[in-house]
Design a protein around this motif. Sequence first.
Motif, mmCIF file in Angstrom:
data_model
loop_
_atom_site.group_PDB
_atom_site.id
_atom_site.type_symbol
_atom_site.label_atom_id
_atom_site.label_comp_id
_atom_site.label_asym_id
_atom_site.label_seq_id
_atom_site.Cartn_x
_atom_site.Cartn_y
_atom_site.Cartn_z
ATOM 1 N N SER A 1 -8.468 -4.185 1.096
ATOM 2 C CA SER A 1 -9.114 -3.207 1.979
ATOM 3 C C SER A 1 -8.184 -2.034 2.270
ATOM 4 O O SER A 1 -8.597 -0.862 2.213
ATOM 5 N N ASP A 2 -6.913 -2.331 2.552
ATOM 6 C CA ASP A 2 -5.949 -1.268 2.831
ATOM 7 C C ASP A 2 -5.708 -0.400 1.601
ATOM 8 O O ASP A 2 -5.638 0.835 1.694
ATOM 9 N N ASN B 1 -4.714 -7.684 0.536
ATOM 10 C CA ASN B 1 -4.738 -6.424 1.278
ATOM 11 C C ASN B 1 -5.577 -5.369 0.557
ATOM 12 O O ASN B 1 -5.333 -4.167 0.696
ATOM 13 N N PRO C 1 0.796 -1.238 0.000
ATOM 14 C CA PRO C 1 0.000 0.000 0.000
ATOM 15 C C PRO C 1 0.819 1.273 0.000
ATOM 16 O O PRO C 1 0.385 2.287 -0.558
ATOM 17 N N SER D 1 -16.329 2.507 0.422
ATOM 18 C CA SER D 1 -15.164 3.387 0.592
ATOM 19 C C SER D 1 -15.485 4.873 0.533
ATOM 20 O O SER D 1 -14.683 5.702 0.962
ATOM 21 N N SER E 1 -8.674 1.858 0.847
ATOM 22 C CA SER E 1 -8.706 2.954 1.819
ATOM 23 C C SER E 1 -7.710 4.045 1.441
ATOM 24 O O SER E 1 -8.002 5.246 1.550
ATOM 25 N N VAL E 2 -6.531 3.634 0.984
ATOM 26 C CA VAL E 2 -5.524 4.600 0.550
ATOM 27 C C VAL E 2 -6.030 5.382 -0.660
ATOM 28 O O VAL E 2 -5.915 6.613 -0.721
#
Length: 274
Positions: free
Chosen positions: A78-79, A76, A52, A118, A82-83
């Motif tokens: 989800s991470d 990953n 990420p 998101s 989010s970024v």
Amino acid sequence: MGKILVTGATGNVGRHVVSRLTEAGLDVRAFARNPERVQADVETVRGDLTVPGTVEAALADVESVFLVWPGFTTGNASDVISVIARHARRVVYVSANVSDDGTAASHYQEIEELIRRSGLGWTFLRPGGFAVNTLGWADQIRQGVVRWPYGKASRALIHEQDIAAVAVHVLTSGGHNGASYVLSGPDELTQAEQVRVIGEVIGREVRWEELPPEEAREQLMAGWGDPAFVDSALRTWESFVTNPERATGTVEKLLGRPALTFRRWAEEHAADFS
């Protein structure tokens, strides 16, 4: 229009998205593990969606993201999403069409749900079978026989150029927020018919030989290594024998021209089979 970040910028679809956006004079940043493979006139950053931090570094001044997720699991995601949501306003995600019996890989649906939650504006592109995946038969086609399961499975394979063209249309025009587009080619062909078309294009007789699914599973496990994804793929192909993947007409509705045929794709890739 703000800067567009293209992930998977050297992939089957992403490289065409990059070239089309660049030709249109738009502000593009290519995100790739191997940036040296991106065309020379494009701003490029080295990055990996599984890291990420590299995504965040690539998002400065980015308004929109073309997202292709690597691998067969959410990992990953989800991470990463989010970024993206902290920097960009919207995402165009290449997902997958879900067959009527629900056998499409669930990670596509899980990533769609992450994007919905998101706060990003979003559009989902849901192509069915990719014509480019038939390159997996190339070695067998050179030998004159393709041994694979479910020769009667029928699909409307889509040219990777059409996925890219739709992506660019969505990225550069309004009215697509919250839309999910099921994309296909115009031809509904069985796998055996796809092999016949390739043979006709390259001027060589190529026959189909049915392979027991158990043997195919062993081969796929050796190549993919993910039992859930392999079993999902086999179930999906089996379902297309009795419930074919239908041509949708969505490409023509969006682009104002017919989707590219499988024969056209085979002609453009004839050298890969010769």
